[in-house]
Structure formats: structure tokens, C-alpha cells
Write a protein that holds these residues in place. Structure first.
Motif, short mmCIF file in Angstrom:
data_model
loop_
_atom_site.label_atom_id
_atom_site.label_comp_id
_atom_site.label_asym_id
_atom_site.label_seq_id
_atom_site.Cartn_x
_atom_site.Cartn_y
_atom_site.Cartn_z
N GLU A 31 0.82 -1.21 0.00
CA GLU A 31 0.00 0.00 0.00
C GLU A 31 0.86 1.26 0.00
O GLU A 31 0.55 2.23 -0.69
CB GLU A 31 -0.93 0.00 1.21
N ILE A 32 1.94 1.25 0.76
CA ILE A 32 2.85 2.40 0.80
C ILE A 32 3.49 2.62 -0.57
O ILE A 32 3.57 3.75 -1.05
CB ILE A 32 3.92 2.21 1.90
N GLU A 33 3.94 1.54 -1.20
CA GLU A 33 4.53 1.66 -2.52
C GLU A 33 3.53 2.25 -3.52
O GLU A 33 3.89 3.10 -4.34
CB GLU A 33 5.02 0.30 -3.02
N ALA A 34 2.28 1.81 -3.45
CA ALA A 34 1.25 2.34 -4.34
C ALA A 34 1.01 3.82 -4.07
O ALA A 34 0.84 4.62 -5.01
CB ALA A 34 -0.04 1.54 -4.19
N ALA A 35 1.01 4.21 -2.82
CA ALA A 35 0.81 5.61 -2.46
C ALA A 35 1.97 6.47 -2.98
O ALA A 35 1.76 7.56 -3.52
CB ALA A 35 0.67 5.77 -0.95
N TYR A 36 3.20 5.98 -2.82
CA TYR A 36 4.36 6.71 -3.35
C TYR A 36 4.26 6.87 -4.85
O TYR A 36 4.59 7.92 -5.40
CB TYR A 36 5.67 6.02 -2.97
N GLU A 37 3.81 5.83 -5.54
CA GLU A 37 3.67 5.91 -6.99
C GLU A 37 2.61 6.95 -7.37
O GLU A 37 2.81 7.73 -8.31
CB GLU A 37 3.30 4.54 -7.57
N ARG A 38 1.49 6.99 -6.65
CA ARG A 38 0.46 8.01 -6.93
C ARG A 38 1.01 9.41 -6.70
O ARG A 38 0.77 10.32 -7.49
CB ARG A 38 -0.77 7.77 -6.06
N ILE A 39 1.77 9.59 -5.62
CA ILE A 39 2.38 10.90 -5.34
C ILE A 39 3.34 11.27 -6.45
O ILE A 39 3.34 12.42 -6.92
CB ILE A 39 3.10 10.88 -3.97
N HIS A 40 4.14 10.32 -6.90
CA HIS A 40 5.09 10.57 -7.98
C HIS A 40 4.35 11.01 -9.25
O HIS A 40 4.76 11.99 -9.90
CB HIS A 40 5.92 9.30 -8.24
N GLN A 41 3.28 10.30 -9.60
CA GLN A 41 2.52 10.65 -10.80
C GLN A 41 1.87 12.04 -10.66
O GLN A 41 1.86 12.82 -11.62
CB GLN A 41 1.45 9.59 -11.09
N LEU A 42 1.36 12.34 -9.47
CA LEU A 42 0.78 13.67 -9.26
C LEU A 42 1.84 14.76 -9.35
O LEU A 42 1.59 15.85 -9.89
CB LEU A 42 0.08 13.73 -7.91
N THR A 43 3.02 14.49 -8.84
CA THR A 43 4.12 15.45 -8.91
C THR A 43 4.47 15.74 -10.36
O THR A 43 4.67 16.90 -10.75
CB THR A 43 5.36 14.92 -8.15
N ILE A 44 4.52 14.69 -11.18
CA ILE A 44 4.81 14.87 -12.60
C ILE A 44 3.73 15.73 -13.26
O ILE A 44 4.04 16.67 -14.01
CB ILE A 44 4.92 13.50 -13.31
N LYS A 45 2.48 15.45 -12.96
CA LYS A 45 1.38 16.25 -13.54
C LYS A 45 1.46 17.70 -13.13
O LYS A 45 1.23 18.61 -13.93
CB LYS A 45 0.03 15.66 -13.15
N ILE A 46 1.77 17.96 -11.86
CA ILE A 46 1.89 19.33 -11.38
C ILE A 46 3.04 20.03 -12.08
O ILE A 46 2.92 21.19 -12.50
CB ILE A 46 2.07 19.35 -9.85
N GLU A 47 4.17 19.34 -12.21
CA GLU A 47 5.32 19.95 -12.89
C GLU A 47 5.00 20.26 -14.35
O GLU A 47 5.47 21.26 -14.87
CB GLU A 47 6.54 19.02 -12.80
N GLU A 48 4.20 19.42 -14.99
CA GLU A 48 3.83 19.65 -16.40
C GLU A 48 2.93 20.86 -16.53
O GLU A 48 2.90 21.49 -17.59
CB GLU A 48 3.15 18.41 -16.96
N MET A 49 2.21 21.22 -15.47
CA MET A 49 1.33 22.38 -15.52
C MET A 49 2.11 23.69 -15.53
O MET A 49 1.61 24.72 -15.97
CB MET A 49 0.35 22.34 -14.33
N PHE A 50 3.35 23.65 -15.03
CA PHE A 50 4.14 24.88 -14.91
C PHE A 50 5.29 24.88 -15.83
O PHE A 50 5.89 24.55 -16.50
CB PHE A 50 4.64 25.06 -13.48
#
Length: 50
Positions: A31-50
């Protein structure tokens, strides 16, 4: 029940408890690994917005 029999019973109970804890730990790690992966994907999306 003498001490030896009590120790055997305690050991059996503790081994079973350890198995349960190891299984729970493995599931939590997944579950922790899955959460880290979701955070990583969200970070990428946020970075793409800027």
C-alpha cells in the motif's frame, strides 16, 4: 502443564502471531509503494502544468 509444555505452546502461538504480522507488514508495504507511486505521478502532472 509443566514449564516445557507451556514454552512449547507459547512458542507455537508466537510463531503464528509472527506469521500474521509478517503478512500484515507485506500488505502495508504494498500500500505504501502504491501511495508513493500516486504521489510521484501527481508530482509529474503538477510539474507539467508549470
Amino acid at each position: 502443564m509443566d514449564n516445557y509444555e507451556q514454552l512449547k505452546a507459547d512458542n507455537k502461538r508466537l510463531k503464528k502471531r509472527n506469521e500474521w504480522l509478517e503478512k500484515d507488514n507485506h500488505e502495508l508495504n504494498k500500500e505504501i509503494e502504491a501511495a508513493y507511486e500516486r504521489i510521484h505521478q501527481l508530482t509529474i502532472k503538477i510539474e507539467e502544468m508549470f
